[in-house]
Structure formats: C-alpha cells, structure tokens
Motif scaffolding. Structure first.
Motif, PDB file in Angstrom:
ATOM      1  N   ALA A 171     -13.412   6.104 -11.151  1.00 13.74           N
ATOM      2  CA  ALA A 171     -13.133   6.236  -9.710  1.00 13.74           C
ATOM      3  C   ALA A 171     -13.414   4.940  -8.942  1.00 13.74           C
ATOM      4  O   ALA A 171     -12.641   4.560  -8.047  1.00 13.74           O
ATOM      5  CB  ALA A 171     -13.948   7.391  -9.146  1.00 13.74           C
ATOM      6  N   HIS A 172     -14.507   4.238  -9.294  1.00 11.70           N
ATOM      7  CA  HIS A 172     -14.861   3.032  -8.513  1.00 11.70           C
ATOM      8  C   HIS A 172     -13.814   1.931  -8.706  1.00 11.70           C
ATOM      9  O   HIS A 172     -13.520   1.179  -7.777  1.00 11.70           O
ATOM     10  CB  HIS A 172     -16.266   2.538  -8.876  1.00 11.70           C
ATOM     11  N   GLU A 231      -6.280   8.807   1.144  1.00 12.20           N
ATOM     12  CA  GLU A 231      -7.744   8.731   1.283  1.00 12.20           C
ATOM     13  C   GLU A 231      -8.243   7.285   1.293  1.00 12.20           C
ATOM     14  O   GLU A 231      -9.321   7.006   1.806  1.00 12.20           O
ATOM     15  CB  GLU A 231      -8.424   9.517   0.149  1.00 12.20           C
ATOM     16  N   PHE A 232      -7.446   6.351   0.756  1.00 10.90           N
ATOM     17  CA  PHE A 232      -7.856   4.943   0.767  1.00 10.90           C
ATOM     18  C   PHE A 232      -7.025   4.124   1.768  1.00 10.90           C
ATOM     19  O   PHE A 232      -7.018   2.899   1.737  1.00 10.90           O
ATOM     20  CB  PHE A 232      -7.724   4.326  -0.635  1.00 10.90           C
ATOM     21  N   LYS A 238       0.824  -1.221   0.000  1.00 11.49           N
ATOM     22  CA  LYS A 238       0.000   0.000   0.000  1.00 11.49           C
ATOM     23  C   LYS A 238       0.857   1.271   0.000  1.00 11.49           C
ATOM     24  O   LYS A 238       0.352   2.366   0.222  1.00 11.49           O
ATOM     25  CB  LYS A 238      -0.930  -0.001   1.218  1.00 11.49           C
ATOM     26  N   ARG A 283      -2.780   7.286  -9.525  1.00  8.62           N
ATOM     27  CA  ARG A 283      -3.079   8.296  -8.496  1.00  8.62           C
ATOM     28  C   ARG A 283      -2.914   9.703  -9.069  1.00  8.62           C
ATOM     29  O   ARG A 283      -3.648  10.620  -8.740  1.00  8.62           O
ATOM     30  CB  ARG A 283      -2.087   8.087  -7.339  1.00  8.62           C
ATOM     31  N   ARG A 336      -5.476   9.850 -12.546  1.00  9.48           N
ATOM     32  CA  ARG A 336      -6.897   9.578 -12.242  1.00  9.48           C
ATOM     33  C   ARG A 336      -7.680   9.279 -13.523  1.00  9.48           C
ATOM     34  O   ARG A 336      -8.820   9.701 -13.669  1.00  9.48           O
ATOM     35  CB  ARG A 336      -7.534  10.756 -11.495  1.00  9.48           C
ATOM     36  N   GLU A 375     -10.571   2.927  -6.775  1.00  7.29           N
ATOM     37  CA  GLU A 375     -10.762   2.725  -5.331  1.00  7.29           C
ATOM     38  C   GLU A 375     -10.687   1.232  -4.990  1.00  7.29           C
ATOM     39  O   GLU A 375     -10.060   0.840  -4.010  1.00  7.29           O
ATOM     40  CB  GLU A 375     -12.099   3.325  -4.875  1.00  7.29           C
ATOM     41  N   ARG A 376     -11.291   0.401  -5.841  1.00  4.41           N
ATOM     42  CA  ARG A 376     -11.262  -1.051  -5.571  1.00  4.41           C
ATOM     43  C   ARG A 376      -9.817  -1.580  -5.571  1.00  4.41           C
ATOM     44  O   ARG A 376      -9.398  -2.319  -4.691  1.00  4.41           O
ATOM     45  CB  ARG A 376     -12.093  -1.803  -6.621  1.00  4.41           C
ATOM     46  N   CYS A 425      -7.103   0.076  -4.976  1.00  4.70           N
ATOM     47  CA  CYS A 425      -6.390   0.583  -3.796  1.00  4.70           C
ATOM     48  C   CYS A 425      -6.814  -0.140  -2.528  1.00  4.70           C
ATOM     49  O   CYS A 425      -5.974  -0.527  -1.712  1.00  4.70           O
ATOM     50  CB  CYS A 425      -6.655   2.086  -3.638  1.00  4.70           C
ATOM     51  N   ARG A 426      -8.112  -0.316  -2.362  1.00  5.13           N
ATOM     52  CA  ARG A 426      -8.601  -0.967  -1.132  1.00  5.13           C
ATOM     53  C   ARG A 426      -8.064  -2.400  -1.045  1.00  5.13           C
ATOM     54  O   ARG A 426      -7.745  -2.877   0.040  1.00  5.13           O
ATOM     55  CB  ARG A 426     -10.128  -0.993  -1.105  1.00  5.13           C
TER      56      ARG A 426
END
Ligand code: FAD
Length: 395
Positions: free
Chosen positions: A111-112, A64-65, A58, A104, A107, A115-116, A118-119
């Motif tokens: 976005a979804h 933010e994530f 990570k 990052r 972009r 985010e997935r 990154c999470r």
C-alpha cells in the motif's frame, strides 16, 4: 437520422465527451510535432509537458489519492484520440496510465508504494513505467527469468543489469524492474528511484514508434531499500496476484486503433479531393477505390466495436474479469492486425505519394508495425482461444 458507428457513438456521458475534447485538442498539436520527432528519433518532451499541464498524469489514479479514477472505457477513449495525433506519445503515456489502472484494480503492490506512486503522479505529474524486457531472455510475457540481479546488502538490495525497450526512459524518475535474487532461487519486482547507478544508453533506433524513448536502462549497483520490494516469486512458480484479466492492456489496442483511424481519415479526404487529369474526377468515384475504403471501414468498425465492448464489459463485470482474458486478448489481436491491413490499404488508395516521408501515412504505417510486438502476443492469444474452445462443455 441514422448514426454511423464512429468513435463519437461510443461517447455517451458528459465526462467522456470532455475527455474526448481534451484529447482532440492535444492531438492536434502532437500531430504537428510527430514527423520531426519521428525523423530525429527524439523524445516529445513538449507533448508530455502539455499533458502534465492538463493534469493527464493523474487520470487513472484513484480518487482517494487525488486522481480522476478513469474507467478502462474512458482510458481507451482518451488514448485512441491521442494516438490519432501521435502514436508514440499515446503508447508511452498509456504504459503510465494503464499500469496505474491495473495496480488500482489488483492492489498487489504494498500500500505505501502504490500511494507514493499515485501521489507523485498527482502532485508533480511524474510518470511511471515497468521495465521487465531484456535482451536474449525472451519476452516477459513468456515468463522469462531476468539476468538483472539483486544482491542483498545492509538495509536492502543492490540491482545490476540492463533492461531493453524501456519506454519513457528519457523523462522518468521512478520505475519498477524485475531482477533475480542472487543465490535465492526467486525473482523480485522492485520500485526504483532514478538515483546513483541508474543510466541510459540510447539504443532505440527502430522502424516505428521512434519517439517513445524506449532506450536501454542501465543499473549499476543501484541501492533499493528493503521497503521498496514490491513482490517476490520463488522460481518455478507464477506471480501471485489477483487475476483481473489484464484488462488494462486494452490501452495498446486503443493506440493502434487510433493510428488506423488517422490513416482512414487521411485516405478518405484524399479520395474525395484527388482528381488526376487522366480521370477528371475524384478517385473516390472509382469502384476499385470504394472497395478498398469499404474494406477499411469494415475493419475499423469491427475493431472499435470489439474494443469498446470489451472495455465496457471489463468495467461493468468485475467478478468476470479473469474469464474475460481471452476476449480482451482477441480485441488487441484484432486491433493490431487489422490496423496493419488498414494502413496497407490506405497506402494503396493514396498511391506512391504515401511513401514520401512528408506524408503522414508513411509514419503511421511504420508505427502500426510495432503493435504485434506489444502484449498480449498473437500466439498466446490464439492458444488461449483454442484452449477455451477445446474445453467447452457440450461441443
Ligand atoms: C513500442 C514498444 C514498447 C515497449 N515498451 C516496453 C516497456 O516499457 N517495458 C518492457 O518491459 N517492455 C517493453 N516492450 C517490449 C515487449 O514487451 C517485448 O519484450 C519485446 O517486444 C520483445 O518481445 P519478442 O516477442 O519480440 O521477443 P522474444 O521473446 O525474444 O521473441 C523473439 C521470437 O522468438 C519467439 N519466441 C521466443 N521465446 C519463445 C517461446 N518461449 N515460445 C515460443 N516462441 C518464442 C517469438 O515468438 C518471436 O518470434 C516494448 C515493445 C515495443 C515494440
């Protein structure tokens, strides 16, 4: 006291020092395993388990994530040290960390999906990579049209084809692939989960970087939902995305600089300690050896200075990133080509014993050879430099 230009000189902040300390700790263990994995061509799963435990997946994920949001400078610093232990691990990890840093910045992913991605890196330590290369169509850097095909089906797409050079494939659970849209005159980039129809053929039996697991990815009617389309580019157009100068590719320069640095350290130690009976003193006393070591130092200091200068500039001059592209490419060109020269000189200093498989220089020399086949490619870098010179006003 006068300080030599060493990697430590580029460590200026507490966070950088902590990263370097972590990388050094890991690199020692990776170095112990490097020879075995190189010989067997096996994937260093233990290295990646340790990286996961230390939270390294990570590192470049935005805060933010839940990530550490490393700067490019910090990423380069970290990977140079990892590569001193094992080049394969560094370059494979670099694709994951570098790609996230790139997304990052630009972009350009929906976005979804970003985010997935990154999470998954934060919560499960999952790795990501992009697979574009294919046999017979040429490097993706030259704008090839994939033979891998995406055909429309209810609710999404079915992907079929084969990708080559798929680094990290043995342990990857999600990735992106490029594919030509059947009958639609366009190329799409898709986010894919390892699911039914995804396979691997173990083709990665190479000269160097043998432990990167860069095997062939097989796709046999793999279903991808509509929502997993990252981007679509009509034929004849170039990909529409913010131009960040592709700064993240400096991770490649960092890895080959780390390998060259490992060769240098080994060689300096050898020259200090090897005292052949015929000489009666250490070979480091000989002018010929000093000349070679001096040339190694000159190359290493030059590439490091260029590498860290460009990483710092990319971080600190966001509005200039597109203009930095030529010099970023030059940093990689210099790092990989000078690394070849350093490894060759190191072997000349150490002599015939450097050819034995038990000698780390033998693997480092082969690993370094892979650098010229990683992007950005030499001829494209030189063409960009020439174009800039020829268009320079007032010359
Ligand atoms: C260690 C390693 C890891 C990698 N990991 C990945 C990865 O994870 N994902 C991925 O997608 N790829 C990966 N790659 C693949 C890499 O990005 C290139 O696709 C691959 O090295 C093939 O590039 P090439 O230039 O040799 O191929 P080609 O383009 O086939 O080139 C072969 C030769 O033809 C010349 N040539 C070909 N086309 C042209 C042209 N249009 N104009 C001028 N000259 C041309 C080239 O200069 C070269 O001399 C990896 C490569 C390596 C070495």
């Amino acid at each position: 006291m006068y300080q030599r230009i060493e990697v430590e000189d580029f460590v200026q902040k507490e966070r950088e020092a902590k990263l370097v300390a972590l990388a050094d700790r890991l690199a020692v263990r990776f170095a112990e395993r490097a020879s075995k994995h190189d010989r067997e061509g096996s994937f260093p799963i233990e290295n990646f388990e340790e990286l996961r435990q230390e939270g390294c997946m990570k590192l470049t994920v935005p805060r933010e994530f839940g990530g550490d949001e490393l700067s490019l400078y910090e990423l380069v610093l970290f990977l140079e040290r990892i590569a001193k232990g094992d080049g394969s691990t560094a370059i494979a990890l670099g694709w994951h960390l570098g790609s996230i840093l790139h997304f990052r910045t630009t972009r350009h992913w929906p976005a979804h999906l970003f985010e997935r991605l990154c999470r998954r890196a934060v919560t499960a330590g999952e790795l990501y990579n992009g697979y574009a290369s294919e046999s017979g169509v040429g490097s993706p850097s030259r704008g090839m049209k994939p033979r891998t095909v995406a055909s429309r089906t209810e609710g999404g797409w079915l992907l079929s084809g084969r990708k080559t050079y798929s680094t990290l494939l043995p342990i990857i659970n999600h990735f992106s692939v490029s594919a030509s849209l059947e009958g639609e005159g366009a190329t799409g980039d898709f986010y894919v989960d390892r699911s039914e129809g995804v396979g691997m053929e173990e083709t990665w039996d190479t000269l160097g970087m043998r432990s990167t697991g860069s095997h062939d990815l097989l796709l046999d009617r793999v279903f991808v939902p509509e929502s997993s389309l990252i981007s679509l580019t009509p034929d004849g157009q170039s990909r529409q995305r913010p131009n960040d100068g592709l700064g993240y590719l400096l991770f490649i320069a960092a890895c080959y600089t780390g390998l060259a640095s490992a060769a240098r350290d080994y060689t300096v130690t050898f020259a200090r300690t090897y005292k052949p009976d015929s000489l009666g003193t250490a070979i480091g006393e000989l002018p010929l050896i000093q000349q070679q070591i001096g040339l190694i130092e000159a190359d290493l200091i030059t590439v490091r200075t260029m590498l860290y200068t460009m990483a710092r500039r990319w971080d600190q001059e966001p509005e200039q990133r597109a203009q930095l592209k030529a010099d970023l490419g030059l940093a990689k060109y210099m790092a990989t080509n000078r690394a070849l020269q350093i490894a060759d000189r190191a072997m000349r200093v150490v002599g015939g014993s450097s050819m034995f498989r038990s000698n780390p220089l033998e693997r480092i020399y082969r690993d370094i050879r892979a650098g010229v086949h990683n992007p950005p490619l030499d001829d494209l870098v030189l063409r960009e430099l020439a174009r800039r010179a020829l268009e320079e006003p007032g010359v």
